[in-house]
Design an enzyme around this catalytic site. Structure first.
Site, PDB file in Angstrom:
ATOM      1  CB  ALA A   1      -9.710  -1.186 -19.769  1.00 38.66           C
ATOM      2  CD  GLU A   2     -11.493   0.835 -26.386  1.00 34.35           C
ATOM      3  OE1 GLU A   2     -12.299   0.062 -26.713  1.00 34.35           O
ATOM      4  OE2 GLU A   2     -11.897   2.068 -26.262  1.00 34.35           O
TER       5      GLU A   2
ATOM      6  CB  THR B   1      -7.511   3.013 -23.605  1.00 34.43           C
ATOM      7  OG1 THR B   1      -8.130   3.948 -24.249  1.00 34.43           O
ATOM      8  CG2 THR B   1      -8.601   3.032 -22.559  1.00 34.43           C
TER       9      THR B   1
ATOM     10  CB  THR C   1      -8.345  -9.787 -17.332  1.00 37.89           C
ATOM     11  OG1 THR C   1      -8.730 -11.072 -18.063  1.00 37.89           O
ATOM     12  CG2 THR C   1      -6.953  -9.281 -18.381  1.00 37.89           C
ATOM     13  CG  ASP C   2      -8.955 -15.001 -16.473  1.00 48.91           C
ATOM     14  OD1 ASP C   2      -9.354 -14.281 -17.248  1.00 48.91           O
ATOM     15  OD2 ASP C   2      -9.804 -15.976 -16.030  1.00 48.91           O
ATOM     16  CD  GLU C   3      -9.235 -12.588 -21.966  1.00 45.19           C
ATOM     17  OE1 GLU C   3      -8.937 -12.291 -23.025  1.00 45.19           O
ATOM     18  OE2 GLU C   3     -10.538 -12.386 -21.369  1.00 45.19           O
TER      19      GLU C   3
ATOM     20  CE1 TYR D   1      -8.970  -6.404 -21.963  1.00 45.32           C
ATOM     21  CE2 TYR D   1      -8.988  -8.624 -21.987  1.00 45.32           C
ATOM     22  CZ  TYR D   1      -9.170  -7.454 -21.428  1.00 45.32           C
ATOM     23  OH  TYR D   1      -9.835  -7.369 -20.211  1.00 45.32           O
TER      24      TYR D   1
ATOM     25  CB  SER E   1      -3.189  -3.659 -23.680  1.00 43.88           C
ATOM     26  OG  SER E   1      -4.389  -4.056 -23.877  1.00 43.88           O
ATOM     27  CE  LYS E   2      -7.006  -4.853 -17.927  1.00 42.39           C
ATOM     28  NZ  LYS E   2      -7.716  -3.658 -17.453  1.00 42.39           N
TER      29      LYS E   2
ATOM     30  N   GLY F   1      -6.145 -16.939 -32.452  1.00 42.91           N
ATOM     31  CA  GLY F   1      -5.428 -17.200 -31.409  1.00 42.91           C
ATOM     32  C   GLY F   1      -6.636 -17.554 -29.893  1.00 42.91           C
TER      33      GLY F   1
END
Ligand code: NAD
Ligand code: TYD
Length: 340
Positions: free
Chosen positions: A86-87, A103, A128-130, A155, A158-159, A280
């Site tokens: 990933a990026e 990606t 990710t938790d994000e 980011y 996208s995840k 952000g």
């Protein structure tokens, strides 16, 4: 145990790299294929100890290269796909989101198609938790697997998009998948643009450490080896279609993290420089790992033992991170931090 073929994507990066070493050493009867494009975040020098091993193969390729990936899967017929590539850096996604979509979203879809085509035993998507967005500072609140998806940065958006595709391939085509959502990792081979290795490398060089805003944002730190063990468990025992959060209840403000490192290295807090906040900037992340614990996971590191081990590793492996901070990374640093 029967021989298995495991494709690890992103195995030249930080977490994927640790995972490749973990699994190559733990399972001599598994054949590990590390597929990585070797972007700025990937490097193979970390794999010197394993590159001659019979059960390890490196493939340089782009996960978004559909033709190559589909042909590779047809040839190798992988049993497991563990998808890290990933990026991954929030600050880079704020400056240039396009490659994150290419990606993280398109690349993941290509891998899902290839996995469907050959019928893999399991596709583990490392997320990710994000994707859950942010929590406020109330310490009794945590991200669970049921927390709504509300990403705030390009980011994490996208995840989150890739997570939804993984879910859809399970629901629509019955692809056996798991999604893991971990908190901030740290440990050996962490690229020195992220908070912890950036702080260690700069404090060792008596350089100022940039802390965004007031330094009160909170992250929940997970040692990368505890994360590798979690993925090993999910890959073998995770129930198909399920999401598992990974985190060890190690919440710290960014300022606490930086001060801990400065103290361990016997330097002064004068090295701290508060700089303009990230756009952000999510306030707080904190994981409820109950579901993964019920599957049998238990972390071996606390933040105190993990940060001491990590600092020792950076002291013992200066040549690894010095080649990075003296290379192209210098230009990134100058553009990102105008004041430090
Ligand atoms: P990293 O940036 O260190 O490594 C990413 C790797 O992917 C690099 O080796 C890079 O060369 C490779 N890569 C990038 N684009 C590629 C492409 N198109 N094709 C093939 N390879 C490509 O990332 P990391 O910190 O090791 O994170 C691994 C995964 O874990 C990511 O999916 C990330 O979203 C997730 N994650 C990371 C953290 C963290 O704290 N680092 C936290 C939660 C989730
Ligand atoms: P980072 O390591 O980039 O991970 P993430 O954005 O995925 O959480 O940042 C961790 C925290 O540290 C985040 O709240 C931003 C903050 N931070 C700083 O204060 N200064 C820095 O120079 C960096 C890179 C991060």
């Amino acid at each position: 145990m029967a021989r298995k073929k495991i494709l690890v994507t992103g195995g030249a990066g930080f977490i994927g790299g640790n995972f490749v070493q973990f699994i190559v050493n733990k399972y001599p009867n598994y054949d590990i294929y590390n597929l990585d494009l070797l972007t700025y975040a990937g490097d193979l020098t970390k794999h010197k100890q394993i590159e001659e091993k019979k059960n390890y193969t490196f493939i340089k390729a782009d996960i978004s290269d559909r033709k190559f990936i589909i042909e590779l899967f047809k040839k190798e017929e992988f049993d497991y796909v563990i998808h890290f590539a990933a990026e991954s850096h929030v600050d880079r996604s704020i400056k240039d989101p396009g490659i994150f979509i290419e990606t993280n979203v398109t690349g993941t879809q290509v891998l899902l198609d290839a996995s469907k085509e050959v019928g893999v035993t399991k596709f583990v998507h490392v997320s990710t938790d994000e994707v859950y967005g942010e929590l406020d500072f109330d310490p009794s609140t945590f991200f669970t697997e049921e927390t709504p998806i509300q990403p705030n940065s390009p980011y994490s958006a996208s995840k989150a998009s890739s997570d939804l595709l993984v879910r859809a391939y399970h629901e629509t085509y019955g692809l056996p998948v798991n999604i893991t959502r971990c908190s901030n990792n740290y440990g050996p081979y962490h690229f020195p643009e992220k908070l912890i290795p950036l702080t260690i490398s700069r404090v060792l060089n008596d350089q100022k450490v940039p802390v965004y805003g007031d330094g009160k944002n909170i992250r929940d730190w997970l040692h990368v080896i505890d994360h590798c063990a979690a993925i090993d468990l999910v890959m073998h025992k995770g129930e198909n279609g399920e999401v598992y959060n990974v985190g060890g209840h190690n919440e710290r403000t960014n300022l606490e993290v930086v001060q801990t490192i400065i103290k361990e290295l016997d330097k002064s807090d004068d090295l701290i420089e508060f700089v303009k906040d990230r756009l952000g900037h999510d306030k707080r992340y904190a994981i409820d790992p109950t579901k993964l614990e019920e599957l049998g996971w238990e972390p071996i590191y606390t933040f105190d033992t993990g940060i001491a081990q990590t600092i020792r590793w950076y002291l013992d492996n200066k040549e690894w991170w010095e080649q990075i901070i003296n290379g192209d990374y210098r230009d990134y640093f100058k553009a990102q931090y105008t004041t430090v």
